[in-house]
Design a protein around this motif. Structure first.
Motif: not given
Length: 81
Positions: A23, A27, A51
């Motif tokens: 993740e 990002w 996010q």
């Protein structure tokens, strides 16, 4: 023969870990300074921060320092004083 199977298993595990996306990496690619094109980036600041918090939680880091328990996110720079 068993040693070869263990080495093959380790090699497969390392390849999976190397090619796995996370993740935080996603990002960083989509943020304001990321490498993606303008249309693929986050459309607004709120979405980008949401996010970011999601990526930090995936890493096991606490992002919100305003919670009632008094524990804040780890400081990136040493604090003076």
């Amino acid at each position: 023969m068993g040693v070869i199977l263990v080495l093959v298993g380790i090699a497969i595990a390392l390849l999976i870990e190397f090619f796995k996306s996370n993740e935080l990496q996603e990002w960083m690619e989509r943020c304001l300074f990321g490498a993606l094109e303008e249309g693929e980036r986050y459309q607004d600041f709120e979405e980008e921060m949401e996010q970011f918090e999601k990526a930090m939680r995936a890493l096991g880091l606490k992002v919100d320092a305003d919670e009632a328990d008094g524990v804040s996110a780890p400081a990136l720079l040493p604090q003076a004083g």
